[in-house]
Scaffold this motif. Structure first.
Motif, mmCIF file in Angstrom:
data_model
loop_
_atom_site.group_PDB
_atom_site.id
_atom_site.type_symbol
_atom_site.label_atom_id
_atom_site.label_comp_id
_atom_site.label_asym_id
_atom_site.label_seq_id
_atom_site.Cartn_x
_atom_site.Cartn_y
_atom_site.Cartn_z
ATOM 1 N N ALA A 66 0.601 -1.789 -4.915
ATOM 2 C CA ALA A 66 0.361 -0.348 -5.027
ATOM 3 C C ALA A 66 1.629 0.275 -5.600
ATOM 4 N N ARG A 113 0.868 -1.171 0.000
ATOM 5 C CA ARG A 113 0.000 0.000 0.000
ATOM 6 C C ARG A 113 0.907 1.224 0.000
ATOM 7 N N SER A 149 -0.725 1.617 -10.369
ATOM 8 C CA SER A 149 -1.549 0.504 -9.907
ATOM 9 C C SER A 149 -3.026 0.859 -10.008
ATOM 10 N N ARG A 161 -0.055 7.449 -10.587
ATOM 11 C CA ARG A 161 -0.336 6.143 -9.983
ATOM 12 C C ARG A 161 -0.431 5.116 -11.116
#
Length: 403
Positions: free
Chosen positions: A147, A106, A133, A131
């Protein structure tokens, strides 16, 4: 003299905002010098750097853009850019760029604070954060496997080696993986991924498995560990280990091949590499029998390893031809690149042992995978906490683009 103005737009994202605002600019014949946009949770942030023609005035442009922004339900701000600051911005375009990739179970505020602190300490400026992911569901549903956040940074690092070391320490302490790559045309055009086999593509050392069948498991395991740490010459260590296999029935190789555990993420990685047109290779100090078996299972294109000599159905304790050691691995990687007519800068090499360092060092992207400390320190990049498919992020692929 022409005026330069930065327009900053923010608000709820919806189709047509950019079209409407730039339509106003078009009616005044302005030049767009730079434009950038991001959307986070349906919130738009759009920046447009414009140049008002010398024969025009800025006031009507500003007035009409503000009115159009009001109609579209977004906030619009204007900031004049002095000529000296504009020229500084233009002059910065020659600075090198790097990509920093953060992979974790995460992503936390602590991780972002720490990694951006290291970037800032080295005099680099963050231009873009993406980002890679997938989105995380709040109430059940399938979650992304990992992540991942990617930072595009600009500038000259004060001390690149120290920066890499800082990332390595952070990765170990926070149980994440961090990669730092120069952002150039080669990074965006990788074409080959070459893997070591034992303890990289498979979670075993094949010679240890053979030694167990021969009753010399403990002795061979000790020699293997010493070789992987770089304490003894690979060729000598292989000869010592092979000698303990003399007389072993060759039929045991089939059973060993069937039970070898493929590394987590290997199948997902290779299937996606194939989808995007990559070539893959096994370059191993292990044995061709097992490399060819993996080639069939995974769809690998090239296999280079040591061929065990078999006489009368028994292993002789020798291999045919030159031993595939560290220098030989590097040479084989060069030959594959030449055959595919690509630069070594377009090659990714992945391995875990000291004998992999020669090929890791000549590849455009060398990755130490779950490697010993010495190998991680000497390799360009390291993946220590996640599966082989996390390499997809280092290539720049997003979850939505992969299987």
């Amino acid at each position: 003299m022409a005026e330069i103005i930065l327009i900053q737009i923010s608000g709820d994202d919806r189709p047509g905002v950019t079209s409407a605002l730039t339509g106003v600019l078009a009616s005044y014949g302005v030049d767009i010098l730079d434009i950038g946009q991001s959307v986070i949770h349906n919130q738009l942030t759009l920046g447009i750097l414009i140049r008002i023609p010398e024969e025009s005035e800025s006031a009507p442009v500003i007035k009409d853009v503000m009115f159009k922004g009001y109609e579209m339900g977004v906030n619009v701000k204007f900031r004049p850019i002095p000529d000296d600051k504009y020229e500084l911005w233009v002059g910065a375009q020659g600075k090198p760029r790097h990509i920093v990739t953060l992979v974790g179970n995460r992503i936390t505020g602590k991780q972002i604070s720490r990694i951006t602190g290291i970037i800032a300490e080295n005099g680099l400026n963050i231009d873009i954060i993406n980002r890679l992911s997938g989105r995380i569901p709040q109430n059940g549903g399938p979650a992304p496997r990992y992540a991942c956040v990617e930072f595009s940074v600009r500038g000259f690092p004060r001390d690149l080696d120290r920066m890499r070391t800082a990332f390595l320490h952070m990765a170990s302490e926070d149980q994440v993986d961090i990669a730092l790559q120069e952002d150039n045309a080669f990074r965006r055009n990788r074409r080959i991924v070459a893997f070591d086999m034992d303890s990289t593509l498979i979670q075993a050392e094949v010679i240890d498995e053979l030694a167990k069948e021969a009753g010399s498991g403990e002795k061979v395991s000790r020699i293997t560990e010493s070789a992987m740490r770089g304490e003894i010459d690979f060729q000598e260590s292989l000869r010592r280990r092979l000698a303990t296999l003399k007389g072993l029935d060759a039929s045991v190789m089939e059973n060993i091949a069937e039970r070898l555990p493929i590394t987590e993420g290997a199948e997902r990685l290779i299937s996606n590499l194939k989808k995007f047109g990559f070539k893959t290779a096994i370059i191993s100090g292990g044995f061709t029998y097992f490399g060819e078996d993996l080639k069939k299972k995974l769809g690998v294109d090239y296999v280079h390893a040591n061929k065990l000599v078999v006489e009368d159905g028994k292993l002789t304790g020798e291999v045919e031809g030159d031993i595939v050691d560290g220098p030989r691995k590097a040479q084989l990687l060069r030959e594959i690149a030449e055959k595919e007519k690509i630069s070594l800068q377009q090659v990714i090499a992945v391995g875990d042992g000291a004998n992999d360092l020669p090929m890791l060092s000549i590849a455009g992207l060398g990755i130490a995978f779950h490697a010993k400390p010495k190998v991680k320190e000497d390799a360009g990049q390291a993946i220590s906490h996640f599966g082989l498919d996390s390499i997809l992020y280092l290539i720049g692929l997003r979850d939505r683009e992969t299987d």
